[in-house]
Design a protein around this motif. Sequence first.
Motif, PDB file in Angstrom:
ATOM      1  N   GLU A  23       0.888  -1.133   0.516  1.00  0.00           N
ATOM      2  CA  GLU A  23       0.425  -0.133  -0.340  1.00  0.00           C
ATOM      3  C   GLU A  23       1.102   1.577  -0.385  1.00  0.00           C
ATOM      4  N   ARG A  24       2.077   1.175   0.828  1.00  0.00           N
ATOM      5  CA  ARG A  24       2.864   2.031   0.698  1.00  0.00           C
ATOM      6  C   ARG A  24       3.835   1.527   0.535  1.00  0.00           C
ATOM      7  N   PRO A  25       5.161   2.134  -0.314  1.00  0.00           N
ATOM      8  CA  PRO A  25       6.081   2.260  -1.087  1.00  0.00           C
ATOM      9  C   PRO A  25       7.472   1.579  -0.086  1.00  0.00           C
ATOM     10  N   SER A  26       7.064   0.416   0.385  1.00  0.00           N
ATOM     11  CA  SER A  26       8.525  -0.039   1.306  1.00  0.00           C
ATOM     12  C   SER A  26       8.969  -1.297   1.359  1.00  0.00           C
ATOM     13  N   PRO A  27       9.760  -2.122   1.323  1.00  0.00           N
ATOM     14  CA  PRO A  27      10.281  -3.265   0.711  1.00  0.00           C
ATOM     15  C   PRO A  27      10.005  -4.471   1.480  1.00  0.00           C
ATOM     16  N   THR A  28       9.428  -4.121   2.972  1.00  0.00           N
ATOM     17  CA  THR A  28       9.209  -5.055   3.578  1.00  0.00           C
ATOM     18  C   THR A  28       7.457  -5.333   3.493  1.00  0.00           C
ATOM     19  N   VAL A  29       6.753  -4.425   2.742  1.00  0.00           N
ATOM     20  CA  VAL A  29       5.548  -4.709   3.158  1.00  0.00           C
ATOM     21  C   VAL A  29       4.593  -5.654   1.689  1.00  0.00           C
ATOM     22  N   HIS A  30       3.998  -6.211   1.755  1.00  0.00           N
ATOM     23  CA  HIS A  30       3.730  -7.578   1.066  1.00  0.00           C
ATOM     24  C   HIS A  30       2.498  -7.893   0.303  1.00  0.00           C
ATOM     25  N   GLY A  31       1.301  -6.233   0.566  1.00  0.00           N
ATOM     26  CA  GLY A  31       0.782  -5.828  -0.432  1.00  0.00           C
ATOM     27  C   GLY A  31      -0.309  -6.435  -0.081  1.00  0.00           C
ATOM     28  N   ASP A  56      10.601   1.034  -2.915  1.00  0.00           N
ATOM     29  CA  ASP A  56      11.116   2.402  -2.131  1.00  0.00           C
ATOM     30  C   ASP A  56      12.056   3.843  -3.180  1.00  0.00           C
ATOM     31  N   LEU A  57      11.235   4.450  -3.649  1.00  0.00           N
ATOM     32  CA  LEU A  57      12.161   5.732  -4.413  1.00  0.00           C
ATOM     33  C   LEU A  57      12.751   6.712  -2.607  1.00  0.00           C
ATOM     34  N   ASP A  58      11.870   6.681  -1.771  1.00  0.00           N
ATOM     35  CA  ASP A  58      12.293   7.548  -0.897  1.00  0.00           C
ATOM     36  C   ASP A  58      13.965   8.099  -0.429  1.00  0.00           C
ATOM     37  N   ARG A  59      14.881   6.776  -0.300  1.00  0.00           N
ATOM     38  CA  ARG A  59      15.909   7.898  -0.238  1.00  0.00           C
ATOM     39  C   ARG A  59      16.601   7.999  -1.519  1.00  0.00           C
ATOM     40  N   PHE A  60      16.222   7.578  -2.810  1.00  0.00           N
ATOM     41  CA  PHE A  60      16.441   8.089  -4.382  1.00  0.00           C
ATOM     42  C   PHE A  60      16.117   9.847  -3.850  1.00  0.00           C
ATOM     43  N   PHE A  61      15.983  10.373  -3.726  1.00  0.00           N
ATOM     44  CA  PHE A  61      14.570  11.620  -3.430  1.00  0.00           C
ATOM     45  C   PHE A  61      14.495  12.275  -2.519  1.00  0.00           C
ATOM     46  N   VAL A 145      25.455   0.576  -2.017  1.00  0.00           N
ATOM     47  CA  VAL A 145      24.777   1.865  -2.513  1.00  0.00           C
ATOM     48  C   VAL A 145      23.555   1.707  -3.001  1.00  0.00           C
ATOM     49  N   LYS A 146      22.352   2.389  -2.505  1.00  0.00           N
ATOM     50  CA  LYS A 146      21.499   1.643  -2.990  1.00  0.00           C
ATOM     51  C   LYS A 146      20.897   2.767  -3.829  1.00  0.00           C
ATOM     52  N   GLU A 234      16.474   4.760 -19.705  1.00  0.00           N
ATOM     53  CA  GLU A 234      15.916   3.037 -18.853  1.00  0.00           C
ATOM     54  C   GLU A 234      16.564   1.715 -18.015  1.00  0.00           C
ATOM     55  N   ALA A 235      17.717   1.558 -18.775  1.00  0.00           N
ATOM     56  CA  ALA A 235      18.283   0.902 -19.045  1.00  0.00           C
ATOM     57  C   ALA A 235      17.960  -0.314 -16.935  1.00  0.00           C
ATOM     58  N   ASP A 236      17.522   0.608 -16.270  1.00  0.00           N
ATOM     59  CA  ASP A 236      16.964   0.173 -14.758  1.00  0.00           C
ATOM     60  C   ASP A 236      15.445   0.249 -14.653  1.00  0.00           C
ATOM     61  N   LEU A 237      15.340   2.012 -13.579  1.00  0.00           N
ATOM     62  CA  LEU A 237      14.719   2.152 -13.233  1.00  0.00           C
ATOM     63  C   LEU A 237      13.753   3.375 -14.206  1.00  0.00           C
ATOM     64  N   GLU A 238      12.703   2.565 -14.694  1.00  0.00           N
ATOM     65  CA  GLU A 238      11.925   3.076 -15.853  1.00  0.00           C
ATOM     66  C   GLU A 238      10.070   3.963 -15.155  1.00  0.00           C
ATOM     67  N   THR A 239       9.510   3.549 -16.704  1.00  0.00           N
ATOM     68  CA  THR A 239       8.300   5.024 -15.971  1.00  0.00           C
ATOM     69  C   THR A 239       7.737   4.223 -15.612  1.00  0.00           C
ATOM     70  N   ALA A 240       8.113   2.945 -15.735  1.00  0.00           N
ATOM     71  CA  ALA A 240       6.300   1.809 -14.598  1.00  0.00           C
ATOM     72  C   ALA A 240       6.978   1.859 -13.289  1.00  0.00           C
ATOM     73  N   ASP A 241       8.285   1.877 -12.313  1.00  0.00           N
ATOM     74  CA  ASP A 241       8.660   2.217 -11.635  1.00  0.00           C
ATOM     75  C   ASP A 241       7.996   3.644 -10.669  1.00  0.00           C
ATOM     76  N   PHE A 242       8.486   4.277 -11.450  1.00  0.00           N
ATOM     77  CA  PHE A 242       7.890   5.697 -11.064  1.00  0.00           C
ATOM     78  C   PHE A 242       6.443   6.587 -10.968  1.00  0.00           C
ATOM     79  N   LEU A 243       5.582   5.545 -11.839  1.00  0.00           N
ATOM     80  CA  LEU A 243       4.581   6.274 -11.815  1.00  0.00           C
ATOM     81  C   LEU A 243       3.780   5.304 -10.495  1.00  0.00           C
ATOM     82  N   SER A 244       3.975   3.686 -10.216  1.00  0.00           N
ATOM     83  CA  SER A 244       3.838   3.145  -9.490  1.00  0.00           C
ATOM     84  C   SER A 244       4.602   3.997  -7.494  1.00  0.00           C
TER      85      SER A 244
END
Length: 745
Positions: A23-31, A56-61, A145-146, A234-244
């Motif tokens: 529900e929130r972008p966290s790698p520990t939540v199983h949705g 979880d892109l919090d630490r990116f931004f 590095v993340k 978009e070699a790795d992170l793509e439009t869909a990642d940021f959209l989600s």
Amino acid sequence: MLGSTHGTLTTDPRRARVVACGERPSPTVHGTADGRTADGPDLDVSGRPLHADVPDLDRFFRPESVAVVGASDAEGRPNTGITRQLIGWAERVGARLHPVHPSRETVFGLPCVPSVAELPEPVDLAVLLVADPLPVVEQLAEAKVKFAVAFASGFAETGAEGAEAQARLVAAVERSGIRLLGPNTNLNAFEEFRDDLDGPAIALITQSGHQGRPVFALQELGVRLSHWAPTGNEADLETADFLSYFAGRPEVGAIAAYVEGLKDGRSFLLAADHAARRGVPVVAVKVGRTETGARTAASHTGKLTGADAVVDAAMRQFGVIRVDGLDELQDTATLLARARRPKADGVAVYSISGGTGAHFSDLATEAGLHLPTLSQAKQDELHQWIPEYLNVANPVDNGGHPVGDWRGPKIIDAILDDPDVGVLICPITGPFPPMSDKLAQDLVDAAERTDKLVCVVWGSPVGTEAAYRETLLGSSRVATFRTFANCITAVRAYLDHHRFTADYRSPFADAPRTPSPSYRKAQALMRPGQQLSEHAAKQLLRAYGIRVPREQLVTSAAAAVRAAGQVGYPVVMKASGARIAHKTELGLVKVGLTSASQVRDAYRELTDIARYEGIDLDGVLVCQMVERGVEMVVGVTQDPLFGPTVTVGLGGALVEVLRDAAVRVPPFGEDQARAMLAELRGRALLDGVRGGPPVDVDALVEVVLRVQRMALELGDELAELDINPLMVLPRGQGAVALDALALCR
């Protein structure tokens, strides 16, 4: 991939990453909010994920620490300006910045380390200002590095050699576990965002940084922006990642995207579904509307819809609002981010000019907006303040003078008070002070009193007037536009979005998880790499419960006569063979045969033509003749981006001339199947024309859904399927597949 200059690679949608999302972008939540268990993500019948991967892109931004690899403070060097900008950005977000350069002790007064290995602390984000990021990525992996950003160009956007270099970079990133933005990206993620603006924000995604500039500039008009993701190659992170990710951010009111090429169609649809379930509007410019090459296909279906038609349908299917221009992107995203849910879908047009109101109303009605006629009681109320000779039914023409006094606010409030009106639009074609100034202020004041949407079109080409710059743009409650077209586009998108999300149910929720008994029957009929004969293709349809005519496959004239007697006259006879695509053009179909002699003659003629054309037959079909219906086409093709797609349209001999078809990407439900029919220009044929009876639309919808199940279960094993014609009989009598073509992979 059409129109891309960023080298985004199309991948097999079956290979999308299978990662739990929450529900929130966290790698520990199983949705669990997505209907899954803690055991992991759901997969569909072909093994593809049914839920978005939400990183979880919090630490990116908002990193706590940043490394700038290749940092410089030498005047005249490109990296110097970038380093200076990153230092300013790090200060604004509260991050510690560590320059990395092999030959410098300090950069802009900050201690500099010679390599990533000597960073004084673990870092969240590394910005790579080096020509070749590949060796650095491997070092970053050891330093845990993340995230990393690679600005360097010269990859897939440059051709085959660059694509190979990008493939090596992708492999290194996958081994490292780092999430990479780029390559061939820019500094847009590290722009200075205004922090003095309130209200829901727009989050921006662009593959081309320059194309996002107009949206970013909305801040100067008082529109809040929260993030900018320049995805590059978009070699790795793509439009869909940021959209989600953006769809889960509480401050984001709408997502605006400029897309040149999608890396993975399935991931994009999962991300769009993620946003739709949360009611977050997504507005996108997707370049590549024109065809750059014709698709080669054996079936009619494959020739009906080009790649962009599939993109368009897929976006619409998952609620993505597609616009054509950056100006539309700005205006539509702004309205959707800031406007409250509509109270009604009616639009009232109010102006000080009858001509202006009529012009705008014509355009709005043609675009599909609903302009309800105001009740007689409401018109009588308005005529208290507006002269009797003026029209107030909708559009409302006040004649000008009431705007200048106490009557102006009363008129606006009375229109907004109508329960059928959810949107009030006031086109002001040009400044006419003091009248236009007071009208603008009255509209702003009314917008503060109501929970309905108030829109103004300020048509002045100058745009420096105080009524526009200060009064209208100073209001966060009034949606202000500069053109009729953009206002209509945005309002239609606003109403459509809220209708869509009010009834939205994820199509992935009901996608099949396990193969049906039909699939096991169908698999026995598949012939990899071959085209099935009509007889074999119809057996495939039978396996999925799709009705076909009574028919027999025969190999002699005598057997044909016996079969005709059993099938029942009149009959149709067709040559049947695995390499026959279009029998009618070759004269390999005989219709309306009513006697044994006609059947014998037809058999000899069909086999003679096949022999002359060098066609191998597996026999001749003697078929029940089915009449009195509407000929449709239903089929499956493989889209390189989205995988299997389902098409329905008007069929028969003129299918490629009429080109009246609608397409969807599975999975979809009955509502989308019926929506496909509603899109057809010839939809009225199904309701009966010129005295003809209405046909069995329910049976047609059922065939579309069964074909979709076939497409989902057979996946890329089925290259093409073409049912043409599918004869849809009068209501209550069903639908019959009179001919079929199937191509196996």
